[in-house]
Design an enzyme around this catalytic site. Sequence first.
Site, short mmCIF file in Angstrom:
data_model
loop_
_atom_site.label_atom_id
_atom_site.label_comp_id
_atom_site.label_asym_id
_atom_site.label_seq_id
_atom_site.Cartn_x
_atom_site.Cartn_y
_atom_site.Cartn_z
CG ASP A 224 -1.98 1.05 1.22
OD1 ASP A 224 -1.79 2.06 0.52
OD2 ASP A 224 -2.98 0.89 1.94
CG HIS A 225 2.94 4.39 -3.11
ND1 HIS A 225 3.99 4.61 -2.25
CD2 HIS A 225 3.27 5.02 -4.27
CE1 HIS A 225 4.92 5.31 -2.86
NE2 HIS A 225 4.50 5.58 -4.09
NE ARG A 226 -4.32 3.75 1.18
CZ ARG A 226 -5.44 3.25 1.68
NH1 ARG A 226 -6.51 4.02 1.80
NH2 ARG A 226 -5.52 1.97 2.02
#
Length: 465
Positions: A435-437
């Site tokens: 998850d790049h968040r």
Amino acid sequence: MAIEIKVPQIADGVETATVSEILVAEGDKIEKDQGVIAVESDKASVEVPSSDAGTVKEIKISEGDEVEVGQVIILLEESEDSDDETEDTEESSEEQEEKTSEEENEDEGDDAEEKDGKKKKKVKEEKAKDNKDESDEEEEKETSKKDESEDESSKENEDKKSNKSSGKSTGAGIQASPGTRRLARELGVDLSELAEEISGKISEKDVKEFAKGGSQKSTKSASVSLPDFEKFGNVKREPLNNIRKATAKNVTASWQSVPHVFQFDEADITDIQQYLEANQDKAEKAGGKLTITALLTKIVASALVRFPKFNASIDMENQEMILKNYVNIGIAVATEKGLLVPVIKDADKKSIIEIAAELTNIAEKARDGKLSKEDMEGANFSISNLGGIGGTNFTPIVPAPQSGILGISRSAKKPVYIDDEFKPREILPLSLSYDHRLIDGADGAAFINWITQALEDPYKALLGV
């Protein structure tokens, strides 16, 4: 009255399940907590226990039926109660005494009855007349109400059209309880939009899922419009089972809500294979099989401690990162009915041999449909191994709210340049999705690089270096 056996809460968030097996028959005497049916939901396959003891009077469902939480599935014969019998005896005695008293007074009341006879007859006739008049009035009122109802219905339809054109909804005609309507108002959910995607009564769960963006509408909107396949040839339609329904819904929600990053690497597992072969007998004595999945579960557990963001979840609503002080790893298992992901709890605290034995056990339970809801809850990170099937690489979808998943593909012999010459080495392809968040590319590269090095040197994972 018969005793009702109802469907209990099967798992968190599970409202319906499919009956996979009926374990009792009509006429059977059963004990309290005895399993009466087996059900299969999107999260688990469990037995439903009886809430009471008794004799099965009626079974109200069949195998293959979809049942809801709170639905009556079995009726039991009510057990005889001595207190009830005593009460019935006392009531019978009282009735007999009253009857005797009435007989004694009957003679004294004959004259009075004869006198009052004509009067009562007159009153009865007057009552009948009044009732007829009231009936006529009621009939007129009902006709009037019907006319008013038709007028209101016509007006409501006009209002609906007007509201639809203006983009607003009154919620009229939508099946939802007052509590569900109140929740919809609080969360800002338009029930008319939700009703377009849900047949039947809308539940509070439907409203919450719609508000979070994981509604059936979002799943459906991501699908393409289908042509009429039958014009090209014969087709056969089969309903999706609960596991496939859940998979379709969950992966769609994850894909739409999680900004994925995919990273790849290769590990030289030539030496590690020798380690697995040398210790295979220890695993077998413990009831398991020492595999690359078991070893990677231990290595990933150590990596999650070292890289805590991969063991965390992101809470966008509260703008927080939830760091977990436990390491639970989901292991994808392919079954005839679809993909299941049982969980190895506290993997960082277990040895490779213990993990190997547990993996063998949960894989068997998954394929036999005997996983409980506890077996499938609480994963922080997942592993999916397709090496036994084939393929050079793949990009697994992050199962939200987890922050990452590691994919394992089939290993192959490749020439590797070592000490000024090419040597044949067993190379294992790895695929990391995250998850790049929550995780940046540099963190992802460091994570998969550490796992690769640990595979080439297993003591690295054991020592936590």
